[in-house]
Motif scaffolding. Structure first.
Motif, PDB file in Angstrom:
ATOM      1  N   VAL A  68      -7.993   8.557 -40.923  1.00  0.00           N
ATOM      2  CA  VAL A  68      -9.273   7.762 -41.143  1.00  0.00           C
ATOM      3  C   VAL A  68      -9.573   7.293 -39.915  1.00  0.00           C
ATOM      4  N   VAL A  69     -10.616   7.056 -39.491  1.00  0.00           N
ATOM      5  CA  VAL A  69     -10.995   6.611 -37.929  1.00  0.00           C
ATOM      6  C   VAL A  69     -12.088   5.272 -38.229  1.00  0.00           C
ATOM      7  N   ARG A  75     -10.005   3.010 -33.382  1.00  0.00           N
ATOM      8  CA  ARG A  75      -8.653   2.837 -34.031  1.00  0.00           C
ATOM      9  C   ARG A  75      -8.331   4.163 -35.038  1.00  0.00           C
ATOM     10  N   SER A  76      -7.402   4.453 -35.322  1.00  0.00           N
ATOM     11  CA  SER A  76      -7.205   5.529 -36.425  1.00  0.00           C
ATOM     12  C   SER A  76      -5.995   5.282 -36.999  1.00  0.00           C
ATOM     13  N   GLU A  77      -5.795   5.506 -38.456  1.00  0.00           N
ATOM     14  CA  GLU A  77      -4.738   5.439 -39.164  1.00  0.00           C
ATOM     15  C   GLU A  77      -4.658   6.664 -39.870  1.00  0.00           C
ATOM     16  N   LEU A  98     -13.394   9.819 -42.677  1.00  0.00           N
ATOM     17  CA  LEU A  98     -12.418  10.572 -43.111  1.00  0.00           C
ATOM     18  C   LEU A  98     -12.528  11.900 -42.277  1.00  0.00           C
ATOM     19  N   LEU A  99     -11.601  12.243 -41.325  1.00  0.00           N
ATOM     20  CA  LEU A  99     -11.548  13.615 -40.761  1.00  0.00           C
ATOM     21  C   LEU A  99     -11.155  14.742 -41.603  1.00  0.00           C
ATOM     22  N   ALA A 100     -12.166  15.458 -41.953  1.00  0.00           N
ATOM     23  CA  ALA A 100     -12.127  16.637 -42.678  1.00  0.00           C
ATOM     24  C   ALA A 100     -10.684  17.726 -42.185  1.00  0.00           C
ATOM     25  N   GLU A 101     -10.965  17.859 -40.967  1.00  0.00           N
ATOM     26  CA  GLU A 101      -9.844  18.602 -40.279  1.00  0.00           C
ATOM     27  C   GLU A 101      -8.312  18.209 -40.377  1.00  0.00           C
ATOM     28  N   THR A 114     -18.254   9.416 -44.015  1.00  0.00           N
ATOM     29  CA  THR A 114     -18.278   8.110 -43.180  1.00  0.00           C
ATOM     30  C   THR A 114     -19.065   7.124 -44.236  1.00  0.00           C
ATOM     31  N   HIS A 115     -18.366   5.933 -44.201  1.00  0.00           N
ATOM     32  CA  HIS A 115     -18.898   4.869 -44.865  1.00  0.00           C
ATOM     33  C   HIS A 115     -19.326   3.907 -43.857  1.00  0.00           C
ATOM     34  N   ARG A 116     -20.393   2.978 -44.193  1.00  0.00           N
ATOM     35  CA  ARG A 116     -20.548   1.858 -43.584  1.00  0.00           C
ATOM     36  C   ARG A 116     -19.886   0.687 -44.177  1.00  0.00           C
ATOM     37  N   ALA A 117     -19.496  -0.379 -43.629  1.00  0.00           N
ATOM     38  CA  ALA A 117     -18.923  -1.482 -43.951  1.00  0.00           C
ATOM     39  C   ALA A 117     -19.142  -2.897 -42.955  1.00  0.00           C
TER      40      ALA A 117
END
Length: 166
Positions: A68-69, A75-77, A98-101, A114-117
Motif C-alpha cells: 500500500v502506497v 511512503r509505502s507499507e 493498493l499496488l495490484a502487482e 486508490t482512495h483519497r483521504a
C-alpha cells in the motif's frame, strides 16, 4: 524566540518557521504564537471479499504482503496479517493506493485501487480498507491410464519353457 523541536509531542509536526526574532524596548511585551501541525494516521485492511458484497467484512480472510502506497510513493507499507498503517501523517489531502502487482496470482482489486483521504482537526485518523477478489480456476487433472499388469517374473533358477534358467 524559538521552539525546542526536540520537546514537541510526537503527534505534532513543527511549523515551517520555528524561530522568530523579536525586538523589545523598555518594559514592552510582545506575544508570539507558533502553530503546531497535528499528525494523524491512515490505517486499514486488505481482505479477500469472499461474499462479493463490496465491504471488507471482519470475518473475511486477510491478504498478506500486499503493498500500500501513500501519496504516489512518498511512503509505502506491506500488509501484515492483512493490516497496514501510516502513522505521523500530516494534515491535508492524501492518496492511498493498493499496488495490484503485489497481490497473489489470480487476485484482482475489487473496487477502487486508490482512495483519497483528508486528515484535519475534525478527523485525525482514517480507516481505508481494500477489497480483493481472487479468481479461482478449475483444477485440471489428467489421469494417465495405468500400466498393464506385467507377467509375473519367474523365481531365480526356475525354468521357463523355451528359455534358459534366470
Amino acid at each position: 524566540v524559538g521552539l525546542d523541536l526536540g520537546a514537541l509531542p510526537i503527534d505534532y509536526e513543527a511549523p515551517a518557521i520555528s524561530r522568530l526574532q523579536v525586538a523589545l524596548s523598555g518594559t514592552a511585551t510582545q506575544q508570539v504564537a507558533f502553530g503546531l501541525i497535528p499528525l494523524g494516521a491512515i490505517r486499514g485492511r486488505v481482505v479477500r471479499d469472499l461474499n462479493g458484497n463490496g465491504a471488507a467484512d471482519s470475518n473475511e480472510p486477510a491478504i498478506d504482503g500486499a503493498v500500500v502506497v501513500l501519496d504516489d510513493g512518498r511512503r509505502s507499507e506491506r500488509s501484515k496479517r492483512g493490516q497496514y498503517a501510516f502513522e505521523a501523517v500530516p494534515s491535508g489531502e492524501h492518496t492511498v493506493t493498493l499496488l495490484a502487482e503485489s497481490l497473489p496470482d489470480g487476485a484482482l482489486i475489487a473496487g477502487e485501487a486508490t482512495h483519497r483521504a483528508t486528515l484535519g482537526r475534525e478527523r485525525m485518523a482514517i480507516d481505508l480498507p481494500f477489497r480483493v477478489s481472487i479468481e479461482t480456476r478449475a483444477e485440471i487433472r489428467k489421469v494417465f491410464p495405468g500400466r498393464t499388469a506385467a507377467a509375473p517374473r519367474p523365481a531365480p533358477g526356475a525354468r521357463v519353457a523355451g528359455r534358459a534358467p534366470v
